[in-house]
Design an enzyme around this catalytic site. Structure first.
Site, PDB file in Angstrom:
ATOM      1  N   TRP A  53       0.828  -1.201   0.000  1.00  0.00           N
ATOM      2  CA  TRP A  53       0.000   0.000   0.000  1.00  0.00           C
ATOM      3  C   TRP A  53       0.865   1.254   0.000  1.00  0.00           C
ATOM      4  O   TRP A  53       1.971   1.249   0.533  1.00  0.00           O
ATOM      5  CB  TRP A  53      -0.889   0.028   1.244  1.00  0.00           C
ATOM      6  CG  TRP A  53      -2.105  -0.834   1.119  1.00  0.00           C
ATOM      7  CD1 TRP A  53      -2.159  -2.187   1.312  1.00  0.00           C
ATOM      8  CD2 TRP A  53      -3.417  -0.415   0.772  1.00  0.00           C
ATOM      9  NE1 TRP A  53      -3.434  -2.630   1.112  1.00  0.00           N
ATOM     10  CE2 TRP A  53      -4.240  -1.558   0.778  1.00  0.00           C
ATOM     11  CE3 TRP A  53      -3.988   0.826   0.463  1.00  0.00           C
ATOM     12  CZ2 TRP A  53      -5.595  -1.510   0.483  1.00  0.00           C
ATOM     13  CZ3 TRP A  53      -5.335   0.862   0.177  1.00  0.00           C
ATOM     14  CH2 TRP A  53      -6.124  -0.283   0.186  1.00  0.00           C
ATOM     15  N   HIS A  82      -9.812   1.172  12.009  1.00  0.00           N
ATOM     16  CA  HIS A  82      -8.911   0.293  11.272  1.00  0.00           C
ATOM     17  C   HIS A  82      -7.446   0.633  11.551  1.00  0.00           C
ATOM     18  O   HIS A  82      -6.611  -0.255  11.746  1.00  0.00           O
ATOM     19  CB  HIS A  82      -9.215   0.419   9.774  1.00  0.00           C
ATOM     20  CG  HIS A  82      -8.352  -0.420   8.899  1.00  0.00           C
ATOM     21  ND1 HIS A  82      -7.260   0.083   8.225  1.00  0.00           N
ATOM     22  CD2 HIS A  82      -8.415  -1.734   8.598  1.00  0.00           C
ATOM     23  CE1 HIS A  82      -6.686  -0.893   7.543  1.00  0.00           C
ATOM     24  NE2 HIS A  82      -7.369  -1.997   7.742  1.00  0.00           N
ATOM     25  N   PHE A 107      -0.533  -5.335   7.789  1.00  0.00           N
ATOM     26  CA  PHE A 107      -1.034  -6.408   8.652  1.00  0.00           C
ATOM     27  C   PHE A 107      -0.309  -7.725   8.368  1.00  0.00           C
ATOM     28  O   PHE A 107      -0.064  -8.515   9.275  1.00  0.00           O
ATOM     29  CB  PHE A 107      -2.547  -6.569   8.451  1.00  0.00           C
ATOM     30  CG  PHE A 107      -3.171  -7.557   9.388  1.00  0.00           C
ATOM     31  CD1 PHE A 107      -3.529  -7.181  10.676  1.00  0.00           C
ATOM     32  CD2 PHE A 107      -3.394  -8.868   8.998  1.00  0.00           C
ATOM     33  CE1 PHE A 107      -4.102  -8.094  11.554  1.00  0.00           C
ATOM     34  CE2 PHE A 107      -3.965  -9.783   9.869  1.00  0.00           C
ATOM     35  CZ  PHE A 107      -4.321  -9.389  11.151  1.00  0.00           C
ATOM     36  N   THR A 131     -11.993   5.466  10.475  1.00  0.00           N
ATOM     37  CA  THR A 131     -12.479   4.293  11.212  1.00  0.00           C
ATOM     38  C   THR A 131     -11.378   3.801  12.148  1.00  0.00           C
ATOM     39  O   THR A 131     -10.222   4.202  12.024  1.00  0.00           O
ATOM     40  CB  THR A 131     -12.851   3.144  10.246  1.00  0.00           C
ATOM     41  OG1 THR A 131     -11.647   2.645   9.643  1.00  0.00           O
ATOM     42  CG2 THR A 131     -13.825   3.611   9.165  1.00  0.00           C
ATOM     43  N   VAL A 168       3.291   1.196   5.897  1.00  0.00           N
ATOM     44  CA  VAL A 168       2.748   2.508   6.243  1.00  0.00           C
ATOM     45  C   VAL A 168       1.246   2.364   6.461  1.00  0.00           C
ATOM     46  O   VAL A 168       0.560   1.686   5.708  1.00  0.00           O
ATOM     47  CB  VAL A 168       3.069   3.574   5.173  1.00  0.00           C
ATOM     48  CG1 VAL A 168       2.482   3.215   3.817  1.00  0.00           C
ATOM     49  CG2 VAL A 168       2.596   4.946   5.596  1.00  0.00           C
TER      50      VAL A 168
END
Length: 157
Positions: free
Chosen positions: A25, A87, A58, A85, A79
């Site tokens: 990401w 999350h 994760f 949220t 990162v």
């Protein structure tokens, strides 16, 4: 680039096998972190480097756990940017706890290069890109090598 208060760490990593485990990401930030990690490893004399990509931050822990037995040190790069949220909190906590568990359980140093930022600007400032104020990829790689070198010298007595 100088980290704010970061020690000037220099280590002899000659002969060490190191894997860089990097999330996918935030491509621009990750590109900077990866380049920084490679710069840090080269500065330490590490020539045996494997790069492994995982989908996100994760997933760093499981990849590090699998790779640890085959390497002298690992560098975990990712990162996480805060959103609207919870999350962010869950992923940051899971990555930190998981990577710590890998290090303690296996005895293999893992350089922690996971950026946990409020916004993209903070991530870019730490990614080791032109104009960045910090190079967290290099710092994480150098910390992993310095720890591995210290453990190697202690084991040799």
């Amino acid at each position: 680039m100088s980290g704010h208060g970061a020690p000037a760490t220099v280590a002899d990593g000659a002969g060490l096998r190191v894997a860089i485990v990097a999330a996918s990401w935030h491509e621009q930030v990750m590109g900077g972190l990866l380049a920084g990690a490679h710069r840090g490893l080269a500065a330490c004399g590490v020539t045996d480097v494997t790069e492994v990509r995982v989908p996100g931050t994760f997933e760093l822990s499981v990849a590090c756990a699998r790779l640890a037995p085959a390497y002298d040190a690992l560098v975990a790069l990712g990162v996480v940017i805060r959103g609207g949220t919870p999350h962010f909190d869950y992923v940051c906590s899971a990555a930190t706890t998981g990577i710590t568990e890998v290090t303690v359980r296996t005895g293999v140093p893992v350089g922690f290069g996971v950026l946990t930022c409020d916004d993209e600007r903070q991530a870019l400032d730490r990614a080791g890109l032109p104009g960045s104020v910090e190079d967290k990829g290099s710092e994480a790689a150098t910390a992993a090598v310095a720890t591995a070198a210290t453990l190697r010298s202690v084991q040799r007595g």
